[in-house]
Design an enzyme around this catalytic site. Structure first.
Site, PDB file in Angstrom:
ATOM      1  N   HIS A 136      16.664  63.173  -6.365  1.00  0.00           N
ATOM      2  CA  HIS A 136      16.602  63.809  -7.435  1.00  0.00           C
ATOM      3  C   HIS A 136      15.430  63.959  -8.350  1.00  0.00           C
ATOM      4  O   HIS A 136      14.717  62.855  -8.673  1.00  0.00           O
ATOM      5  CB  HIS A 136      17.668  62.972  -8.396  1.00  0.00           C
ATOM      6  CG  HIS A 136      17.928  63.480  -9.831  1.00  0.00           C
ATOM      7  ND1 HIS A 136      18.467  64.624 -10.162  1.00  0.00           N
ATOM      8  CD2 HIS A 136      17.527  62.861 -10.972  1.00  0.00           C
ATOM      9  CE1 HIS A 136      18.559  64.896 -11.206  1.00  0.00           C
ATOM     10  NE2 HIS A 136      17.670  63.865 -12.082  1.00  0.00           N
ATOM     11  N   LYS A 157      12.412  66.652 -17.612  1.00  0.00           N
ATOM     12  CA  LYS A 157      12.021  67.310 -16.393  1.00  0.00           C
ATOM     13  C   LYS A 157      11.842  68.689 -16.068  1.00  0.00           C
ATOM     14  O   LYS A 157      10.664  69.327 -15.912  1.00  0.00           O
ATOM     15  CB  LYS A 157      12.433  66.652 -15.000  1.00  0.00           C
ATOM     16  CG  LYS A 157      12.446  64.995 -15.069  1.00  0.00           C
ATOM     17  CD  LYS A 157      13.123  64.556 -13.697  1.00  0.00           C
ATOM     18  CE  LYS A 157      14.514  64.831 -13.586  1.00  0.00           C
ATOM     19  NZ  LYS A 157      15.420  64.150 -14.475  1.00  0.00           N
ATOM     20  N   ASP A 175      16.161  69.793  -9.744  1.00  0.00           N
ATOM     21  CA  ASP A 175      17.202  68.905  -9.650  1.00  0.00           C
ATOM     22  C   ASP A 175      17.413  68.075  -8.485  1.00  0.00           C
ATOM     23  O   ASP A 175      17.493  67.051  -8.292  1.00  0.00           O
ATOM     24  CB  ASP A 175      18.597  69.389  -9.736  1.00  0.00           C
ATOM     25  CG  ASP A 175      19.819  68.905 -10.182  1.00  0.00           C
ATOM     26  OD1 ASP A 175      19.516  67.792 -11.051  1.00  0.00           O
ATOM     27  OD2 ASP A 175      20.698  69.101  -9.269  1.00  0.00           O
ATOM     28  N   ARG A 240      -3.839  52.251 -19.258  1.00  0.00           N
ATOM     29  CA  ARG A 240      -4.893  52.971 -19.987  1.00  0.00           C
ATOM     30  C   ARG A 240      -6.295  53.479 -19.494  1.00  0.00           C
ATOM     31  O   ARG A 240      -6.750  54.283 -19.819  1.00  0.00           O
ATOM     32  CB  ARG A 240      -4.882  52.489 -21.467  1.00  0.00           C
ATOM     33  CG  ARG A 240      -3.647  52.048 -22.053  1.00  0.00           C
ATOM     34  CD  ARG A 240      -3.810  51.363 -23.655  1.00  0.00           C
ATOM     35  NE  ARG A 240      -4.586  52.188 -24.408  1.00  0.00           N
ATOM     36  CZ  ARG A 240      -4.832  51.670 -25.501  1.00  0.00           C
ATOM     37  NH1 ARG A 240      -4.695  50.256 -25.755  1.00  0.00           N
ATOM     38  NH2 ARG A 240      -5.803  52.350 -26.248  1.00  0.00           N
TER      39      ARG A 240
END
Length: 302
Positions: A136, A157, A175, A240
């Site tokens: 998916h 998405k 999908d 980060r």
């Protein structure tokens, strides 16, 4: 799961000379040219492979005495062969037709030159027999890099993919992503029913090809990077500096994974573009931004 010989015949447009059993499958993508076997040497013979007779094997048989040829062909067909193919449009020797009918073995013909046929068939079988799975997510081609976007339903998405398409990048599938391991490369494709389609909540299903042109959709792409969307959590320690290496295992292959925290105000499409360019840069250079900063700090301290 193998490939039915009948399907191979249909897909490669081969001429059937003798029909075999309907349920015969090909389970390996290797091909055998039976020159040694027709000479009487059967050590290490692999009958499970597709058997291909080209000009060399045909000429060898043509020069052979008829009685000896009958004997050799009879011995050859005593093995459990799934499929025999003669190339270059050559006329098969009658012994082959007789034995193929006797043993109910597929015997077909191609008009291609032998080397061309073997190359075409090897590529075909490598694709059909490759390990596969369905995940998916959304697969997009961003600056030439195949990026698989994953995350829970409704996180954005498809909307991000739409923004990337508007910015000139290409959609592979939305999908559902069909993935195959072809020679160590993870190739992602769209299920046939949803090719070129994108589902956007509140808008419905849109035809990307119609709205944005043929160049906005690509049939398949190698997956080089995974970007996982998750809702922003204040207590999470997100990377980060870009020094945390995280991977997603797909069909036994590790793919670099980046976790992208989602919250209002973040331009995710721009972040994905930057990730694609940064990934390409990393392939071409061993120096990372962290290395550059460390070098600058060392220079200041000297």
């Amino acid at each position: 799961m193998g490939v039915l010989v009948k399907k191979l015949i249909d897909d490669l447009n081969l001429e059937v000379l003798v029909e075999g059993k309907e349920d015969v499958e090909i389970s390996v993508n290797d091909i055998n040219r039976p020159g040694l076997q027709l000479a009487g040497f059967y050590n290490y013979f692999a009958p499970e492979r597709i058997q291909v007779i080209g000009k060399a094997e045909w000429s060898f048989l043509d020069y052979m005495q008829i009685e000896l040829r009958k004997k050799r062909v009879k011995k050859y067909f005593s093995f459990d062969i799934n499929c025999l193919i003669i190339t270059r449009g050559l006329e098969p020797h009658p012994e082959f037709i007789k034995e193929a009918k006797k043993h109910n073995i597929w015997f077909v013909r191609s008009n291609l030159v032998t080397t061309q046929f073997i190359s075409k068939t090897t590529i075909y079988l490598a694709d059909k027999l490759a390990p596969e799975t369905r995940l998916h997510g959304v697969l997009v081609d961003v600056s030439g890099i195949g990026i698989l976007i994953t995350g829970e339903s409704g996180i954005g998405k498809s909307e991000t993919a739409l923004e990337l398409i508007k910015r000139g990048h290409r959609l592979v599938t939305d999908d559902a992503v069909d993935i195959k391991d072809i020679d160590g490369q993870l190739i992602g494709r769209s299920p046939k029913i949803t090719v070129g389609m994108l589902e956007v909540r509140g808008l419905g299903i849109i035809d990307v090809t119609t709205l944005y042109g043929l160049s906005s959709v690509v049939q398949e792409k190698e997956i080089r990077l995974v970007m996982h969307f998750e809702h922003w959590k204040d207590d999470n320690d997100y990377d980060r500096l870009g020094i945390d290496n995280e991977y997603m295992n797909i069909l036994g292959i590790n793919v670099k994974k980046l976790t992208v925290p989602i919250r209002p105000g973040r331009n995710i499409a721009v972040i994905i573009e930057a990730a694609a360019v940064n990934y390409r840069h990393a392939l071409m250079s061993k120096i990372t931004p962290v290395d550059v900063i460390e070098n600058r700090m060392n220079e200041l301290n000297d």
